[in-house]
Design a protein around this motif. Structure first.
Motif, mmCIF file in Angstrom:
data_model
loop_
_atom_site.group_PDB
_atom_site.id
_atom_site.type_symbol
_atom_site.label_atom_id
_atom_site.label_comp_id
_atom_site.label_asym_id
_atom_site.label_seq_id
_atom_site.Cartn_x
_atom_site.Cartn_y
_atom_site.Cartn_z
ATOM 1 N N GLU A 185 0.869 -1.304 -0.052
ATOM 2 C CA GLU A 185 -0.166 -0.188 -0.011
ATOM 3 C C GLU A 185 0.949 1.206 -0.018
ATOM 4 O OE1 GLU A 185 -3.111 0.294 -0.405
ATOM 5 O OE2 GLU A 185 -3.202 -2.134 -0.398
ATOM 6 N N GLN A 239 0.397 4.600 0.671
ATOM 7 C CA GLN A 239 0.374 5.369 1.970
ATOM 8 C C GLN A 239 1.214 4.786 2.894
ATOM 9 O OE1 GLN A 239 -0.114 8.670 1.216
ATOM 10 N NE2 GLN A 239 0.818 8.964 3.501
ATOM 11 N N GLU A 288 4.361 6.498 4.654
ATOM 12 C CA GLU A 288 4.621 6.791 5.932
ATOM 13 C C GLU A 288 5.954 6.133 6.651
ATOM 14 O OE1 GLU A 288 2.947 8.883 7.934
ATOM 15 O OE2 GLU A 288 1.134 9.398 6.424
ATOM 16 N N ARG A 340 -3.544 14.282 7.390
ATOM 17 C CA ARG A 340 -4.009 12.908 7.085
ATOM 18 C C ARG A 340 -5.343 12.636 6.752
ATOM 19 N NH1 ARG A 340 -0.130 10.502 11.756
ATOM 20 N NH2 ARG A 340 1.487 9.731 10.519
ATOM 21 N N SER A 341 -6.102 13.685 7.112
ATOM 22 C CA SER A 341 -7.430 13.292 6.795
ATOM 23 C C SER A 341 -7.518 13.717 5.175
ATOM 24 C CB SER A 341 -8.504 14.553 7.365
ATOM 25 O OG SER A 341 -8.548 14.251 8.639
ATOM 26 N N TRP A 342 -7.045 14.937 4.664
ATOM 27 C CA TRP A 342 -6.908 15.110 3.350
ATOM 28 C C TRP A 342 -6.278 13.994 2.239
ATOM 29 C CZ3 TRP A 342 -10.704 17.603 1.230
ATOM 30 C CH2 TRP A 342 -11.552 18.372 2.278
ATOM 31 N N ILE A 343 -5.426 13.353 3.080
ATOM 32 C CA ILE A 343 -4.648 12.302 2.274
ATOM 33 C C ILE A 343 -5.698 11.142 2.136
ATOM 34 C CG2 ILE A 343 -3.098 10.195 2.765
ATOM 35 C CD1 ILE A 343 -1.041 12.352 3.870
ATOM 36 N N GLU A 344 -6.561 10.841 3.240
ATOM 37 C CA GLU A 344 -7.509 9.900 2.966
ATOM 38 C C GLU A 344 -8.566 10.310 1.999
ATOM 39 O OE1 GLU A 344 -9.877 6.655 3.054
ATOM 40 O OE2 GLU A 344 -7.928 6.808 3.938
ATOM 41 N N PHE A 345 -8.839 11.590 1.821
ATOM 42 C CA PHE A 345 -9.770 12.103 0.831
ATOM 43 C C PHE A 345 -9.383 11.773 -0.498
ATOM 44 C CE2 PHE A 345 -12.083 15.464 -1.434
ATOM 45 C CZ PHE A 345 -13.419 15.227 -1.099
ATOM 46 N N SER A 404 -7.187 9.239 -1.173
ATOM 47 C CA SER A 404 -7.355 7.866 -1.575
ATOM 48 C C SER A 404 -8.851 7.458 -2.253
ATOM 49 C CB SER A 404 -6.976 7.061 -0.334
ATOM 50 O OG SER A 404 -5.813 7.034 -0.004
ATOM 51 N N GLN A 405 -9.882 8.057 -1.330
ATOM 52 C CA GLN A 405 -11.081 8.173 -1.801
ATOM 53 C C GLN A 405 -11.470 8.348 -3.338
ATOM 54 O OE1 GLN A 405 -13.770 9.916 1.121
ATOM 55 N NE2 GLN A 405 -12.949 8.741 2.681
ATOM 56 N N ASN A 437 -10.277 6.219 -5.740
ATOM 57 C CA ASN A 437 -11.112 5.152 -6.101
ATOM 58 C C ASN A 437 -12.287 5.814 -6.867
ATOM 59 O OD1 ASN A 437 -10.059 3.135 -4.367
ATOM 60 N ND2 ASN A 437 -11.023 3.848 -2.709
#
Length: 166
Positions: free
Chosen positions: A12, A14, A18, A40-45, A47-48, A51
């Motif tokens: 993975e 990310q 990290e 990190r929230s915007w990193i997850e965003f 990833s979304q 997708n």
């Protein structure tokens, strides 16, 4: 991607990023814990968003394709409000910028054959995209034939997007 570190295998993107950030000098994250969590929230965003990009290019019919196109536009409108410029959080390049460089690289490829309006009238993200694309670390993150390989991949998918590529 995978990374073999000692006797462990990491996978993975990310997670690998990290890990590398933690074992090398300096950090690509802000020092402030709250700001780091926000990044990190915007990193997850991101990833979304990746997708949703996959859903966009694997859509077989125009209805799903158009739906994914609208979802992507909405995601870009959302992050537009968070960009301080010239990078995500001002003058310093952070990991969040590198992750979004991956997202925006798809748009660079899509733009070669059609403007899907993802960033239309979104000034901050357009300027951010330009700034990120100037970074040697972003430029060299993929092979020089990346765009050609992606186009060949998309053409072979037999999806709606493959019918749009000349």
């Amino acid at each position: 991607p995978i990374l073999k570190a000692d006797d462990a295998i990491l996978f993975e993107s990310q997670v690998i990023a990290e890990y590398l950030n933690e074992i090398t000098p300096g950090s690509l994250h802000p020092a402030d814990p709250l700001e780091k969590a926000r990044h990190r929230s915007w990193i997850e965003f991101a990833s979304q968003t990746l997708n949703t990009i996959a859903g966009f290019y694997i859509a077989k019919d125009q209805q799903v394709f158009t739906q994914k196109q609208a979802e992507l536009r909405s995601k870009f409108e959302r992050i537009e409000q968070e960009i301080e410029g010239p990078f995500f959080a001002g003058q310093k390049f952070h990991m969040v910028d590198g992750v979004w460089g991956t997202v925006l690289r798809y748009l660079d490829s899509f733009d070669q054959f059609q403007d899907f309006g993802f960033l239309k009238d979104l000034k901050e993200i357009s300027l951010w995209r330009e700034k990120i694309n100037q970074r040697p670390s972003v430029i060299n993150a993929v092979s020089t034939d990346y765009a050609d390989l992606l186009m060949k991949f998309l053409k072979r998918k037999n999806t709606h997007i493959s019918t749009l590529i000349p």
